[in-house]
Design a protein around this motif. Sequence first.
Motif, PDB file in Angstrom:
ATOM      1  N   ASP A 151      -4.029  10.433  -1.180  1.00  0.00           N
ATOM      2  CA  ASP A 151      -4.771   9.231  -1.561  1.00  0.00           C
ATOM      3  C   ASP A 151      -3.869   8.006  -1.455  1.00  0.00           C
ATOM      4  N   PHE A 207      -1.724  -2.278 -10.490  1.00  0.00           N
ATOM      5  CA  PHE A 207      -2.464  -1.400  -9.590  1.00  0.00           C
ATOM      6  C   PHE A 207      -3.867  -1.968  -9.414  1.00  0.00           C
ATOM      7  N   GLU A 213       0.861  -1.184   0.000  1.00  0.00           N
ATOM      8  CA  GLU A 213       0.000   0.000   0.000  1.00  0.00           C
ATOM      9  C   GLU A 213       0.896   1.232   0.000  1.00  0.00           C
ATOM     10  N   ILE A 249      -3.258   3.743  -2.491  1.00  0.00           N
ATOM     11  CA  ILE A 249      -3.585   2.719  -3.480  1.00  0.00           C
ATOM     12  C   ILE A 249      -2.685   1.515  -3.260  1.00  0.00           C
ATOM     13  N   THR A 272      -6.777  11.477  -8.825  1.00  0.00           N
ATOM     14  CA  THR A 272      -6.132  11.270  -7.536  1.00  0.00           C
ATOM     15  C   THR A 272      -5.492  12.558  -7.034  1.00  0.00           C
ATOM     16  N   TRP A 309      -8.340   7.131 -12.631  1.00  0.00           N
ATOM     17  CA  TRP A 309      -7.775   7.272 -11.279  1.00  0.00           C
ATOM     18  C   TRP A 309      -6.643   8.278 -11.274  1.00  0.00           C
ATOM     19  N   PHE A 333      -7.785  -1.192  -8.385  1.00  0.00           N
ATOM     20  CA  PHE A 333      -8.739  -0.099  -8.302  1.00  0.00           C
ATOM     21  C   PHE A 333     -10.087  -0.587  -7.783  1.00  0.00           C
TER      22      PHE A 333
END
Length: 621
Positions: A133, A65, A17, A135, A129, A125, A67
Amino acid sequence: MPKTSRRLSVRPPTLREVEVVRTVDITPGMRRVTMTGEQLRAFTTADGFARPAFESPGFDDDLAFYFPYPGQRDPVLPVQGEAKLIVPKDPRPLSRAYTVRRWDPEAGELDVDFVRHGVGAGTTWAYRTRPGDRIHLSGPSTSKTFPTGADWLLVAGDDTALPAIGRLLDELPSDARAQVFIEIAEEAHRQELRELPGVDVTWLVRPGAPAGNVSLLTETVRAARWWSGQAFAWLAGEHTAVRDIRRHLVEDRGMPKEDIDFAGYWRRSHVVALETDGAVPDPERTVTPFQRLHDLTELVAPIAIRTAVELGVPDLVSRGVTGVAELAAKAGADERALGKLLRYLHTLDVVTETEPGHYALTPVGDVLTLEFIADRLHSAGVVGREMLGIHGLTESLRTGRPAYASVTGQAFADVRAEQDYEDRHLERLAKFQPALAEPIATSDLLAGVQHLVIHSGGAGAHAREYVAAHENLRVTICALPAQADWLRRDLPATIPDERQRTRVGVLEQSVFEPGPAADAVLISRAFRTLPDADAAHALRRAAENLVPGGRVLLIEEVFDTDDLDEHDGEADLIGLVCHGSGLRTAAELDAVIARAGLTRRSAHTVGLGTTVHELLRSTTD
């Protein structure tokens, strides 16, 4: 020259993360997102799994990634296991792959560039973003070094390849020579890239057309002046353009396929946006070409598609042969009958009729031009020929025995005895071995080993990694005559260093015969074709001439009954119809090991989650 000009390194899959710290628009068509986070360093998961620090040594390393689905706050994530990521099936994670543009381990900063084009989860995204934030991402699980042995590089790609090309230029040696071709949507999308005296960069601006709809990049590479010396090519971008450039290099320029790295980053397809948000794709109504092709595996559809591949229809259409009459002539088919097939393929959205009697490939049909797909579907392909056995599934289920001969007229063992098939089979296996061999070579599994005996498809690729990493190691590859013949022809290309190659020998014998005295015997994926009694016998004979303290290193896939997987189930059934065996469960493999008079000292997880069982002869043996 070497079979593979770029060396591969592998690291364990890790879910991390990270936090967005800044965004900047490099051009009107490209946004850079910079991320950081404690999990880019070494860390321990909540479940107690130690994960290594983030690394990205390759200029074209990619990340996945994850989402959130539309309307959801949190993404569906894979679950971190000790040696792999466990992917949920319903629903699956919504993930997209992107290239590492920059990794600064001292600052702990990771840059990823996102192209602004079309409707996509990643693009939306990136442009929405904000700093703060968070992800999740995983990778890169594999990396490749710069090519060795090449006098110059040919690099070609579109907007989506710019992050990798930019990093390539940043990291090239100052004396490197390269021709670089970059296709962009408009003049304003040019980027400031590092300039080198031996590197020519050519920018190509699409004349108002979407990417993939014109052949600007392809035609420019075809017309380019060819430099003297040995070239290595790196190609990336839209699938069709990449495919056509690769064909040109192989067929017109005579480049060995091994000297071309290529990646179809994306394919033209119809994306359906959410009615409530035009910048977000609707996952329930948007189907990728691969997903669509997967759905076409029922009775007439898969047989018709396989027939088209066997006749070479997708390949011919992709080369500009579009009329039914001309297609029939080149494919050796009856014109009227081929017209029926093409009409049916049209209903399946594999081809589309551009004018009466003329056809073009759809994005689904384009997938059929990929070599690894065609090999699987063509009845003479390495995988396709094995797949023929599935037509005998009913007989195998009734008898528990192989049914391949009743379907094809010959046992699969006889197919493997055909030198041409075996050559292609081993060539295919060898492509996948570096991802396994490199982690073993750099682990402690071969520590102290002076003589290693190998039983494995693609054994030459294993031997290359092992003798390169261990200067005192001697390797003997045991193989049946047809395999040995291929290996002897292949080894000079796979192991170009003559001094290393002199430490590798090939011995004609089966897995059932005791090999020469050795410190260790590596057996990789050799037992799926064998009944339990035969597999146990082979293990016993493999350990027979081990020196005191010697060990067997066994790699054998097992069927995880706690995490059912469609592809494992398919391999299990193919093993049944072709060999009367299949994948064993972990308990069944343990029983084979015990029956062989061996005990497991330890199990090591390497590379992309492969388990290597370290076995010793029982003290009572």
